[in-house]
Design an enzyme around this catalytic site. Structure first.
Site, PDB file in Angstrom:
ATOM      1  N   SER A 271      44.132  44.470  33.462  1.00  0.00           N
ATOM      2  CA  SER A 271      45.454  44.536  34.063  1.00  0.00           C
ATOM      3  C   SER A 271      46.366  45.467  33.263  1.00  0.00           C
ATOM      4  O   SER A 271      46.076  46.657  33.149  1.00  0.00           O
ATOM      5  CB  SER A 271      46.003  43.112  34.193  1.00  0.00           C
ATOM      6  OG  SER A 271      47.035  43.045  35.131  1.00  0.00           O
TER       7      SER A 271
ATOM      8  N   HIS B 158      42.189  37.884  40.186  1.00  0.00           N
ATOM      9  CA  HIS B 158      42.643  38.833  39.177  1.00  0.00           C
ATOM     10  C   HIS B 158      42.139  38.477  37.776  1.00  0.00           C
ATOM     11  O   HIS B 158      41.970  39.343  36.929  1.00  0.00           O
ATOM     12  CB  HIS B 158      44.177  38.885  39.205  1.00  0.00           C
ATOM     13  CG  HIS B 158      44.764  39.967  38.361  1.00  0.00           C
ATOM     14  ND1 HIS B 158      44.363  41.285  38.461  1.00  0.00           N
ATOM     15  CD2 HIS B 158      45.724  39.932  37.389  1.00  0.00           C
ATOM     16  CE1 HIS B 158      45.062  42.018  37.590  1.00  0.00           C
ATOM     17  NE2 HIS B 158      45.887  41.216  36.930  1.00  0.00           N
TER      18      HIS B 158
END
Length: 256
Positions: free
Chosen positions: A87, A237
């Site tokens: 990320s 995620h």
């Protein structure tokens, strides 16, 4: 520009593998996988500035995050490294690789692409900023207060890892909430146009995540011509936590 060296946990022997966490995260999030990777590599689990046990600074953008990482690599006399970032950490390692390609042997980018992402952590930031540790003086009280704005238990548990006892009876956040709040728009910044890293790169995306879609494939190809994209099954995620087994095998297959 800070002259401090990032905090890290180093384990194992072999070729250096540097792992960078995401926004609101810390190196501890990677402890379990880090231990496993350390069977084959010298693993550096790094806290980026304003996170974990690293230093706090007002300035926060990818330019300074890259320079922090560069200073860390020079400080530890590392000639060439494998870089893995999730990320926000993925954004840092992409920028680092195009700035310092000679220092990066292979690159792994986890569930993020080079494109611009709109700020989307407003509820989390509002929830964190609503905490008054004089009132919310236990972890359960912090959790209860956070729940008003962050209903997802998994996200709250992730955030609560940053709550620690500064001294007896006094809690605080490990991250620099003030700087992260002010600089929130920086987190989604795009990789600058016409920047290229042409060595082997692996993008890992979560099957249920929308951070890397088919729309991103062209921009990934433009910046990283020697890249491939692999999907981690049954994961969103936080794919490294949700399917660590497949994550581990994809990374090892790529690095070996």
């Amino acid at each position: 520009m800070s002259k401090e060296i990032l905090h890290a946990t180093v384990k194992g022997e072999g070729f250096p593998l540097l792992i960078l966490h995401g926004y609101f995260g810390m190196s501890d999030n990677w402890k379990t996988l880090g231990n496993k990777f350390s069977e084959d590599f010298e693993v550096h689990l790094i806290d980026q500035r304003n996170h974990g046990r690293s230093f706090h600074e007002d300035e926060f953008n990818y330019e300074v995050l890259v320079e922090d990482l560069h200073r860390y690599i020079l400080h530890h006399n590392l000639q060439e490294v494998y870089l893995l970032g999730h990320s926000m950490g993925g954004k840092t390692v992409m920028q680092f690789a195009v700035n310092y390609p000679d220092l990066v042997k292979k690159l792994i980018v986890v569930d993020i692409s080079p494109r611009q992402y709109q700020p989307h952590h407003n509820a989390i930031l509002a929830g964190l900023n609503s905490i008054d540790f004089k009132v919310e003086n236990s972890r359960s009280k912090v959790d209860k207060k956070l729940a008003n704005l962050v209903p997802d238990l998994g996200v709250r548990q992730f955030l609560l890892k940053n709550v620690y006892w500064v001294e007896k009876g006094k809690l605080a956040f490990r991250f620099n909430l003030e700087s992260l709040t002010i600089n929130n728009p920086e987190v989604g910044a795009a990789l600058p146009l016409f920047t290229v890293f042409d060595k082997e790169t692996l993008f890992l995306k979560g099957e249920k995540s929308n951070y890397i879609t088919e729309d991103e494939e062209a921009i990934i190809e433009a910046h990283f011509p020697s890249s491939k994209i692999a999907t981690i099954k049954n994961s969103g995620h936080w794919l490294h936590a949700e399917n660590p087994k497949q994550f581990y095998s994809e990374v090892c297959a790529f690095l070996n």
